[in-house]
Scaffold this active site. Structure first.
Site, short mmCIF file in Angstrom:
data_model
loop_
_atom_site.label_atom_id
_atom_site.label_comp_id
_atom_site.label_asym_id
_atom_site.label_seq_id
_atom_site.Cartn_x
_atom_site.Cartn_y
_atom_site.Cartn_z
CB THR A 264 -1.04 0.08 1.01
OG1 THR A 264 -0.13 0.27 2.46
CG2 THR A 264 -1.72 -1.25 1.52
CG ASP A 265 1.29 5.81 -1.56
OD1 ASP A 265 2.41 5.93 -0.71
OD2 ASP A 265 1.12 6.49 -2.53
CD1 TRP A 266 4.96 5.59 4.75
CD2 TRP A 266 4.81 4.45 2.93
NE1 TRP A 266 6.19 4.88 4.57
CE2 TRP A 266 5.98 4.05 3.55
CE3 TRP A 266 4.62 3.72 1.62
CZ2 TRP A 266 6.99 3.20 2.93
CZ3 TRP A 266 5.33 2.70 1.19
CH2 TRP A 266 6.47 2.45 1.77
#
Length: 735
Positions: A264-266
């Site tokens: 996942t992106d942050w």
């Protein structure tokens, strides 16, 4: 054939779903890792390791340990009993974020602007070497979202507006990074082309547009061996990208046969079970909720989901297998350096210098990516015998501290990088003034300057006393968490900043040999482009630490310019196919479909100011003897196009030979599209035959009804030339 996982509504709600309540039992496709090709051995080894792990240890491998708790921006914990030391994940596309003794490379947009395949791969290789030298396991690069809108804040981190160019540039960078034993990350998957409302907006995109425009760079990176893909913040066709089963399971892991892991992106996860079942394999950056972190969905909760059947054990095993397989495929189980820096405390770490001689490459890319848009009267290169050279504009100045603003979120001198997580700390920055003075002095040229953008009188005075006057204008952009001068990541408009238009006019009105240099993340409005005394324009983009030296090499003729636009510069803002949705952005409809950038211009018969692929040279080239013929390879229908290119000028130089195809009517494509390019070096008077092999896929279109690629019947128009609008020779290809 994907396995279908069916879950009870009660279990999903208990696990924390971001979806609205439903009345039926949802089902998720599940595509286990296949271990295809180069992945066969790593996947087999990873599966053997997974058998040794407890549920808790498996959760450790896929759950981040938290933000600012360990040295890297993303960290995975160790599992000592299988010899797994954990992983360090670190930004970004221009260099290693939050570290010292590292290089700041030119923006990926500059790399794409070289149209040079060797430089693209070298860029990745040298970046990979620096990441490895610092002990970074996973490089959060390259970025490959297209320039759908000219204002897009992170356009400079990407590879331009065309899927073919972006696919070649990004995949070669992946190849270079992975060659150093570092896991490359293809990001941001998918439909994340603007910063405004990036965490809440829903990208609405039809299947053909996805397959033909936005998916090809990711597909190319998968084929190049990328170990990781980062899913994006946005909603995609109604479901968050990081829990979107069609995007992650059906398309990425199914159609594209991706064997690595999806992170996942942050803080892009919005759920526990749906994120796992949808296809994400690693959640970043946290595993334990503390302080003000976003809600934690995995970590110990993932263990409970498996125990209560919300997440099948087979799915968790697949997640862990993918992570460990990428680690093993990169050879990181043998002799990989430990992390030797600390993102949060500069006094810690070993301060290992990983720069090597990489400044030479950065300078070369800066020169090769400088795009000569206009050169009336041959004012460039600067001629020997010039007495006075004027430099006007704050963008000409070397900043006293190029790291003055956090994540480069501010401007005080020349702009050599955008802002946000894709930045790095400059070890130094050579501005245009320094680079130009270094080459002017041996020639006896006097360089006079005015760096005050508001002082038009001083600008005019410099212009009057100069043989050639150079005006430096700029724009900037970056990531949404930083706002600079009212630009919240995305640019609020396409104007140059700091009174730039008035500055150009003040100089051009007083000097008949005016040269304008533009630094910035992409296209800008150029109302002064037709001014009779604006003789030359260079689009230098964001060249990194060697900015001034690379530019000076072109200005003084040490390097013959060969940079080409990876996007279109329009005459008017309304001529672009799409713009950032600043408001009413709950849903962002990609209604232009395939008509992005130059495709839009051609389909709508709009003449741009400077077309996609445009760039001038100090010499001239002739094209001749174009041929096109069908071939067959591996039971696929293929083709080959050839053309002869001659340097018929007086100066040695590179030409970027570009191949565009016009598909038969069946494909419903009212435009030519890029299907090949080669940057070739030719001495004055030299000729070379350039060959473009075309795969069946290059010739096909996505048929939504059939859910597959289809080779259209009929005649292809074959156009070879120096830009999308500068076709030099034509022929036909019948398939």
């Amino acid at each position: 054939m994907p396995i279908i996982l069916a879950l009870s509504l009660a279990a999903l709600l208990a696990a924390g779903s971001s979806a609205a309540p439903v009345t039926s039992t949802p089902s998720y496709p599940f595509v286990p890792v296949k271990g295809t090709g180069q992945w066969a051995q790593p996947v087999a080894r990873a599966k053997a390791l997974v058998k040794q792990l407890s549920l808790e240890e498996k959760a450790t491998v896929v759950s981040g340990v938290g933000w600012m708790k360990t040295p890297c921006v993303g960290n995975i914990g160790a599992v000592p009993k299988i010899g797994f030391p954990g992983l360090c994940l670190q930004d970004g596309p221009a260099g290693i974020r939050f570290a010292d003794n590292v290089s700041v490379f030119g923006a990926s947009m500059n790399v794409a602007s070289t149209w040079d395949k060797t430089l693209m791969e070298t860029h990745g290789r040298l970046m990979g070497a620096e990441f490895k030298g610092k002990g970074v396991n996973v490089a959060l690069a390259p970025m490959m979202n297209l320039v759908r809108t000219p204002e897009g804040g992170r356009n400079w981190e990407g590879q331009g507006a065309d899927p073919y160019l972006a696919a070649v540039s990004a995949s070669l960078q992946v190849k270079g990074i992975e060659s150093q034993g570092v896991i490359a990350t293809a990001k941001h998957y998918l439909g994340n082309e603007q910063e405004h409302a990036r965490t809440t907006s829903s990208t609405v995109m039809d299947d053909r547009t996805m397959h033909e425009m936005y998916l090809p760079p990711f597909e190319a990176c998968v084929k190049a061996g990328a170990g990781a893909v980062m899913c994006s913040y946005n909603v995609f066709n109604g479901t968050y990208a990081c829990e979107n089963p069609k995007l992650l399971q059906t398309v990425l892991k199914g159609e594209l046969d991706f064997n690595g892991f999806v992170m996942t992106d942050w803080w892009a996860a919005h759920s526990g079970a749906p994120t796992a079942l949808g296809g994400s394999d690693m959640m970043m950056p946290h595993g334990v909720a503390e302080n003000n972190e976003a809600e934690e969905f995995w970590g110990p909760h993932l263990v409970e989901m498996v125990k209560n059947g919300t997440v099948p054990a087979a799915r968790l095993d697949d997640m862990v297998t993918r992570v460990l397989a990428a680690w093993l495929k990169s050879g990181q189980d043998k002799g990989f350096p430990a992390v030797n820096f600390d993102s949060w405390n500069a006094t810690k770490g070993e301060h290992v210098n990983v720069q090597g001689d990489h400044k030479n490459h950065i300078r070369a890319v800066g020169a090769a990516s400088a795009i000569l848009l206009k050169n009336d009267g041959g004012v460039l290169p600067l001629k020997k015998g010039l007495k006075t050279l004027g430099l006007v504009g704050s963008d000409a100045k070397t900043p006293e501290n190029p790291n003055q603003f956090n994540d480069r979120g501010g401007v005080n001198g020349t702009v050599a990088l955008g802002w946000g997580s894709g930045t790095a700390n400059f070890p130094y920055l050579v501005g245009p003034d320094a680079g130009i003075k270094a080459q002017a002095a041996p020639l006896g040229m006097n360089v006079v300057t005015s760096f005050d953008d508001a002082d038009l009188t001083a600008a005019a005075d410099i212009a009057k006393k100069s043989d050639v006057a150079m005006v430096f204008v700029f724009a900037d952009s970056g990531e949404a968490y930083i706002t600079v001068d009212g630009n919240a990541g995305d640019r609020k408009d396409l104007n140059v900043w700091n009174n730039g238009d008035a500055l150009v006019k003040a100089v051009a009105d007083n000097n008949k040999n005016t040269v304008v240099v533009v630094h910035g993340p992409g296209a800008v409005n150029m109302p002064w482009a037709s001014h009779p005394y604006v003789k030359a324009i260079i689009m230098a983009l964001l060249p990194g630490q060697e900015s001034g030296n690379g530019l000076a090499d072109v200005l003084f003729g040490k390097v013959n310019p060969s940079g080409r636009l990876p996007f279109t510069i329009a005459k008017n803002p309304q001529d672009y196919s799409a713009h950032v949705a600043y408001t009413n952005n709950e849903v962002i409809n990609y209604t232009e479909g395939l008509l992005v950038d130059y495709r839009w211009n051609q389909a709508k018969n709009i003449t741009p100011l400077f077309p996609f692929g445009h760039g001038l040279s100090y010499t001239t080239f002739k094209y001749s003897a174009a041929t096109a013929a069908p071939t067959t390879a591996y039971n696929a229908r293929t083709a080959r196009v050839t053309v002869t290119v001659t340097n018929n000028g007086k100066t040695d130089g590179h030409e970027v030979v570009q191949l565009y195809l016009r598909a038969p009517a069946e494909a419903q494509k009212p435009f030519n599209e890029l299907k090949g390019f080669e940057r070739v070096f030719l001495k004055a008077g030299q000729s070379q035959k350039v060959t473009f092999p075309l795969s069946e896929r290059d010739l096909s279109y996505w048929n939504t009804a059939k859910g597959d690629w289809v080779l259209p019947r009929g005649k292809f128009g074959v156009c070879v030339g120096a830009s999308s609008a500068d076709v030099r020779v034509k022929t036909e290809l019948r398939m």
